[in-house]
Write an enzyme that holds these catalytic residues in place. Structure first.
Site, PDB file in Angstrom:
ATOM      1  NE  ARG A 114      56.145  16.354  27.352  1.00  0.00           N
ATOM      2  CZ  ARG A 114      57.122  15.461  27.365  1.00  0.00           C
ATOM      3  NH1 ARG A 114      56.938  14.284  27.941  1.00  0.00           N
ATOM      4  NH2 ARG A 114      58.277  15.723  26.797  1.00  0.00           N
ATOM      5  CE  LYS A 136      44.950  35.684  32.971  1.00  0.00           C
ATOM      6  NZ  LYS A 136      45.101  37.127  33.279  1.00  0.00           N
ATOM      7  CD  GLU A 178      41.488  41.516  41.534  1.00  0.00           C
ATOM      8  OE1 GLU A 178      40.725  41.584  40.548  1.00  0.00           O
ATOM      9  OE2 GLU A 178      42.704  41.780  41.464  1.00  0.00           O
ATOM     10  CE  LYS A 214      39.579  35.561  36.957  1.00  0.00           C
ATOM     11  NZ  LYS A 214      40.767  35.494  37.798  1.00  0.00           N
ATOM     12  CD  GLU A 224      44.868  38.312  30.004  1.00  0.00           C
ATOM     13  OE1 GLU A 224      44.564  39.142  30.864  1.00  0.00           O
ATOM     14  OE2 GLU A 224      45.897  37.607  30.084  1.00  0.00           O
ATOM     15  NE  ARG A 228      41.356  35.171  31.895  1.00  0.00           N
ATOM     16  CZ  ARG A 228      41.587  33.899  32.209  1.00  0.00           C
ATOM     17  NH1 ARG A 228      41.315  32.952  31.335  1.00  0.00           N
ATOM     18  NH2 ARG A 228      42.068  33.578  33.391  1.00  0.00           N
ATOM     19  CG  ASN A 232      44.461  42.545  32.350  1.00  0.00           C
ATOM     20  OD1 ASN A 232      44.710  41.711  33.209  1.00  0.00           O
ATOM     21  ND2 ASN A 232      44.532  42.266  31.054  1.00  0.00           N
ATOM     22  CG  HIS A 235      45.187  44.015  37.682  1.00  0.00           C
ATOM     23  ND1 HIS A 235      43.928  44.471  38.028  1.00  0.00           N
ATOM     24  CD2 HIS A 235      45.354  42.858  38.371  1.00  0.00           C
ATOM     25  CE1 HIS A 235      43.383  43.628  38.870  1.00  0.00           C
ATOM     26  NE2 HIS A 235      44.223  42.640  39.099  1.00  0.00           N
ATOM     27  CG  HIS A 239      50.207  43.497  38.531  1.00  0.00           C
ATOM     28  ND1 HIS A 239      49.907  42.704  37.457  1.00  0.00           N
ATOM     29  CD2 HIS A 239      49.558  42.936  39.592  1.00  0.00           C
ATOM     30  CE1 HIS A 239      49.121  41.717  37.827  1.00  0.00           C
ATOM     31  NE2 HIS A 239      48.893  41.841  39.123  1.00  0.00           N
ATOM     32  CG  HIS A 255      46.728  41.514  44.229  1.00  0.00           C
ATOM     33  ND1 HIS A 255      47.503  41.682  43.106  1.00  0.00           N
ATOM     34  CD2 HIS A 255      45.433  41.419  43.788  1.00  0.00           C
ATOM     35  CE1 HIS A 255      46.728  41.682  42.029  1.00  0.00           C
ATOM     36  NE2 HIS A 255      45.474  41.527  42.411  1.00  0.00           N
TER      37      HIS A 255
END
Length: 352
Positions: A114, A136, A178, A214, A224, A228, A232, A235, A239, A255
């Site tokens: 946990r 993230k 980025e 960022k 998000e 935030r 994206n 993306h 992606h 990427h």
């Protein structure tokens, strides 16, 4: 460079590896694990070990490099290793690598018993300006990127720009996408600065500015829900193209290469849907086309690309959701794009 204070942790720039040693020494951890891939084991671990040479309870966990390793099967292997080594809740995970290592290592640490403490030591430009900041964590599943994961903040991030000297030019370009995105969404002056800079090995102050941008975004919106989503941009399409390439190409796109395609497509959508000026669409297209090699996007791939976009975690009510640009330096979130519009954006890129 000044250190950057995030919501609950510090991003260290100044003498960062000494700060890493101090952090470990002061943490009173029962065991310390360093997660690497074969590249960071060879090129980066020896540097880090110089600062951690007094540790008696240091254990190495190495996984295969590449996005193909970023899945639940590799996580199971890491969890089993932690169990075999008797890792308890006072253990520390040091994620030493690029985005795959920092994303997956953060996810493993955030879920083992946990949650155990972890820190990020990003070694690629992409991971320094993107994956290591913001909390993230995650892995891919069924060709959907980062679909399984958590929002869990690291205890610290340690930026050592010397690692960038070990990278091939293509890896620098991957991270650069980025950085360019950061300028496009919130800082037109930074975009203009990047356009005239030597980007073969971006200066530390440029890396620092990207991390600042960022960090400012994720502090305001850690889960998000709003601002935030600006991150994206590029993306949704990017992606999908990245996943297609990974599944079909012998030498897949990185990427950043895929996100550059996505930013051109989504700049075109911005022009058609919310009024990004024609001159700025042309500027974005020319800058990105100059930096990144052309990729052949085939019309017969569009149905599969749309399937990937439909699975994107940013979508709402079954509709494909994009972040677009009103102007360079000004974003617009939650723009629903139709399949026809998305296909037309891909045709725009293919026509260049």
């Amino acid at each position: 460079m000044n250190n950057i204070q995030s919501d609950s942790y510090t991003v260290y720039f100044n003498d960062s590896l000494t700060e890493l040693r101090n952090f470990v020494e002061q943490g009173n951890y029962s065991r310390v694990f360093i997660l690497t891939d074969e590249h960071t084991t060879e090129y980066c671990l020896p540097v880090v070990k110089q600062y951690l040479d007094e540790l008696d309870n240091f254990d190495l966990i190495e996984v295969n490099a590449g996005e193909e390793s970023k899945n639940i099967d590799f996580c199971i292997g890491i969890w089993k290793t932690l169990i075999d080594f008797g890792a308890d809740r006072k253990a520390l995970m040091i994620n030493l690598g690029g985005g795959v290592i920092t994303d997956m290592g953060g996810f493993v640490a955030s879920t083992y018993k946990r949650g155990i403490d972890f820190v990020q030591v990003p070694t690629t430009l992409l991971s320094q300006v993107d994956a290591s900041v913001g909390g993230k964590t995650g892995v891919d599943m069924d060709a959907v990127k980062n679909i399984i994961g958590t929002f869990t903040q690291p205890k610290a991030v340690f930026m050592y720009v010397g690692f960038l000297e070990t990278l091939p030019p293509r890896q620098i370009l991957s991270g650069l996408a980025e950085m360019l995105k950061h300028g496009l969404i919130v800082d037109a002056k930074y975009w203009d600065q990047l356009k005239v800079s030597d980007l073969s090995l971006p200066a530390e102050e440029l890396v620092h500015r990207s991390v600042e941008i960022k960090n400012e975004v994720v502090i305001e919106d850690p889960q998000e829900k709003g601002i935030r989503k600006a991150l994206n941009f590029g993306h949704t399409v990017g992606h999908a193209v990245e996943t297609w390439s990974l599944m079909n190409d012998a030498d897949p796109l990185s990427h950043g290469e895929a996100i550059a395609i996505g930013m051109i497509c989504e700049a075109w959508l911005s022009n058609k849907k919310i009024g990004l000026p024609d001159s700025q669409l042309l500027e974005i297209t020319e800058v990105l086309s100059h930096l990144y090699k052309r990729y052949k996007v085939q019309e017969d791939s569009f149905p599969t690309l749309l399937e990937h976009m439909q699975k994107d975690k940013k979508n709402q009510n079954g509709q494909i959701n994009c972040t677009l640009l009103k102007h360079i330096g000004e974003y617009s979130i939650d723009n629903i794009c139709t399949e026809d519009e998305l296909c037309d954006s891909l045709r725009y890129y293919a026509s260049l």
